[in-house]
Design an enzyme around this catalytic site. Structure first.
Site, mmCIF file in Angstrom:
data_model
loop_
_atom_site.group_PDB
_atom_site.id
_atom_site.type_symbol
_atom_site.label_atom_id
_atom_site.label_comp_id
_atom_site.label_asym_id
_atom_site.label_seq_id
_atom_site.Cartn_x
_atom_site.Cartn_y
_atom_site.Cartn_z
ATOM 1 N NE ARG A 76 8.960 65.509 39.074
ATOM 2 C CZ ARG A 76 9.327 64.310 38.656
ATOM 3 N NH1 ARG A 76 10.002 63.512 39.464
ATOM 4 N NH2 ARG A 76 9.048 63.897 37.451
ATOM 5 C CD GLN A 107 11.087 54.285 30.829
ATOM 6 O OE1 GLN A 107 12.238 54.378 31.235
ATOM 7 N NE2 GLN A 107 10.779 54.512 29.577
ATOM 8 C CG HIS A 125 10.380 54.184 36.733
ATOM 9 N ND1 HIS A 125 11.025 54.879 35.737
ATOM 10 C CD2 HIS A 125 10.948 52.948 36.745
ATOM 11 C CE1 HIS A 125 11.948 54.103 35.169
ATOM 12 N NE2 HIS A 125 11.903 52.920 35.754
ATOM 13 C CB CYS A 135 7.091 50.906 58.650
ATOM 14 S SG CYS A 135 5.311 51.128 58.578
ATOM 15 N N GLY A 192 8.836 58.313 23.296
ATOM 16 C CA GLY A 192 9.440 59.343 24.136
ATOM 17 C C GLY A 192 10.280 58.861 25.293
ATOM 18 C CB THR A 193 11.710 56.125 26.701
ATOM 19 O OG1 THR A 193 12.679 55.793 27.702
ATOM 20 C CG2 THR A 193 11.635 55.025 25.667
ATOM 21 C CD GLU A 220 16.847 65.063 18.815
ATOM 22 O OE1 GLU A 220 17.891 64.576 18.333
ATOM 23 O OE2 GLU A 220 16.377 66.164 18.475
ATOM 24 C CB ALA A 236 4.200 61.682 21.813
HETATM 25 P P1 OAD Z 1 14.281 61.158 29.410
HETATM 26 O O1 OAD Z 1 14.139 62.564 29.878
HETATM 27 O O2 OAD Z 1 15.560 60.466 29.690
HETATM 28 O O3 OAD Z 1 14.076 61.101 27.825
HETATM 29 C C1 OAD Z 1 12.998 61.737 27.202
HETATM 30 C C2 OAD Z 1 12.954 61.302 25.740
HETATM 31 O O4 OAD Z 1 11.785 61.869 25.142
HETATM 32 C C3 OAD Z 1 14.144 61.776 24.890
HETATM 33 O O5 OAD Z 1 14.607 60.657 24.134
HETATM 34 C C4 OAD Z 1 13.537 62.829 23.984
HETATM 35 O O6 OAD Z 1 14.169 62.851 22.683
HETATM 36 C C5 OAD Z 1 12.105 62.364 23.868
HETATM 37 N N1 OAD Z 1 11.114 63.417 23.584
HETATM 38 C C6 OAD Z 1 11.149 64.716 23.959
HETATM 39 N N2 OAD Z 1 10.038 65.340 23.557
HETATM 40 C C7 OAD Z 1 9.278 64.420 22.912
HETATM 41 C C8 OAD Z 1 7.999 64.448 22.284
HETATM 42 N N3 OAD Z 1 7.271 65.547 22.241
HETATM 43 N N4 OAD Z 1 7.531 63.305 21.748
HETATM 44 C C9 OAD Z 1 8.267 62.159 21.801
HETATM 45 N N5 OAD Z 1 9.469 62.078 22.373
HETATM 46 C C10 OAD Z 1 9.964 63.185 22.927
HETATM 47 O O7 OAD Z 1 13.027 60.357 29.960
HETATM 48 P P2 OAD Z 1 12.828 58.785 30.205
HETATM 49 O O8 OAD Z 1 13.440 57.994 29.113
HETATM 50 O O9 OAD Z 1 11.398 58.570 30.467
HETATM 51 O O10 OAD Z 1 13.080 57.501 36.425
HETATM 52 O O11 OAD Z 1 13.650 58.574 31.533
HETATM 53 C C11 OAD Z 1 13.613 57.316 32.138
HETATM 54 C C12 OAD Z 1 13.637 57.444 33.632
HETATM 55 O O12 OAD Z 1 14.739 58.287 34.021
HETATM 56 C C13 OAD Z 1 12.431 58.148 34.227
HETATM 57 O O13 OAD Z 1 11.326 57.286 34.410
HETATM 58 C C14 OAD Z 1 12.975 58.624 35.537
HETATM 59 C C15 OAD Z 1 14.331 59.128 35.132
HETATM 60 O O14 OAD Z 1 15.325 59.086 36.115
HETATM 61 C C16 OAD Z 1 12.710 57.643 37.696
HETATM 62 O O15 OAD Z 1 12.354 58.703 38.170
HETATM 63 C C17 OAD Z 1 12.786 56.402 38.465
HETATM 64 ZN ZN ZN Z 2 4.935 53.328 58.932
#
Ligand code: OAD
Ligand code: ZN
Length: 275
Positions: A76, A107, A125, A135, A192-193, A220, A236
């Protein structure tokens, strides 16, 4: 004749006069980095549609096979290093330079906001660019495609990425800082979440309850979209550069800074789970 008037809630908007707001909070998720080339988590091509988090992103997986989990996170890192911040990241950094109070609560773990020049980013996160030992002790910056160290100097155990995995607690200090920022903002811009991972998914409601004007940028809609005052159904990188008055783009060189980009020093225990 029956006249039907539709209330158009979702529309593109005029540039915002940032001077009308005292404190602007950007709340960002994986969609913020999508146009940079960093995969999102859900949906087509999403990380969790290709990799089972049970094998790569939880404490149990790490305890079972630390090398496998670390290799996944190195992969990654390499992906992110091959990407650059886009104009949306740069326009947020630029706004922060000319406005007295702009905060980014993200996030994302990719460090992209910091590479674009945004300061004091609150990373809910954690970060791909820090390691810590189960530890205890402070997380350490570790920057590059490969990890500099795999073992803890103190206990000899495997170091883990300083990332909130499934089932982990969020850092309480970071959480409190984020909540304080959102409570005190009068403009809240979510970018974008998908709004499915709590506690972060509770932030739009918190902003609304504290009377901030709430804008969603996402191509979306999702289950939280109804909370927002305005929605911009665009990407975005397209929506952000024109969102505020006189956004100006800066230099195109985006190093992964060696020092001072991670400011989440207020660390402690927490009681909130990430799902
Ligand atoms: P998601 O992958 O769940 O959602 C991504 C969002 O971005 C969706 O709503 C898409 O519609 C939107 N999207 C895609 N392309 C875009 C663009 N170009 N501009 C704007 N929006 C766009 O990602 P998160 O909501 O960030 O946690 O996920 C939340 C958490 O779930 C992450 O931080 C991660 C994951 O498990 C950990 O790793 C702890
Ligand atoms: Zn240690």
């Amino acid at each position: 004749m029956v006249v039907v008037i539709f209330f158009v809630r979702y529309q593109n908007m005029e540039a915002i006069d940032s001077g009308q707001y005292e404190h602007i909070v950007f709340f960002t998720g994986a969609g913020m980095s999508a146009e940079s080339g960093v995969p999102t988590y859900r949906g087509r091509g999403g990380i969790w549609s290709q990799y089972r988090w049970e094998e790569y992103a939880c404490r149990e997986a790490f305890d079972r096979d630390p090398e496998k989990v670390l290799k996944f996170h190195e992969m990654r890192r390499k992906t992110v290093l091959a990407c650059n911040p886009h104009e949306g990241h740069v326009s947020i950094a630029s706004l922060q330079k000319r406005h007295p109070r702009v905060t980014v609560v993200t996030q994302n773990i990719d460090g992209m906001h910091q590479r674009a020049g945004t300061r004091n980013v609150i990373e809910l996160h954690g970060s791909l660019w820090r390691l810590r030992c189960p530890c205890g002790g402070r997380p350490e910056e570790d920057i590059g495609g490969k990890y500099q160290r795999y073992r803890c100097k103190k206990c000899g155990g495997w170091l883990r990425p300083d990332i909130v995995w499934f089932g982990d607690m969020l850092d309480q200090g970071v959480m409190e800082e984020a909540i304080a920022m959102i409570r005190s903002c009068d403009l809240f811009v979510s970018v974008g979440t998908s709004g499915v991972v709590y506690p972060a998914a509770g932030f739009p409601r918190l902003a609304k309850e504290n009377h901030a004007w709430c804008i969603e940028i996402n191509p979306e809609p999702n289950g939280l979209s109804c909370l927002y005052d305005q929605a911009i159904r665009d990407m975005a990188g397209k929506a952000l550069p024109g969102l505020f008055d006189s956004s100006s783009l800066q230099g195109k060189n985006y190093p992964l800074h060696k020092h001072g980009i991670y400011q989440n020093t207020n660390r402690g225990e927490s009681s909130d789970d990430v799902q």
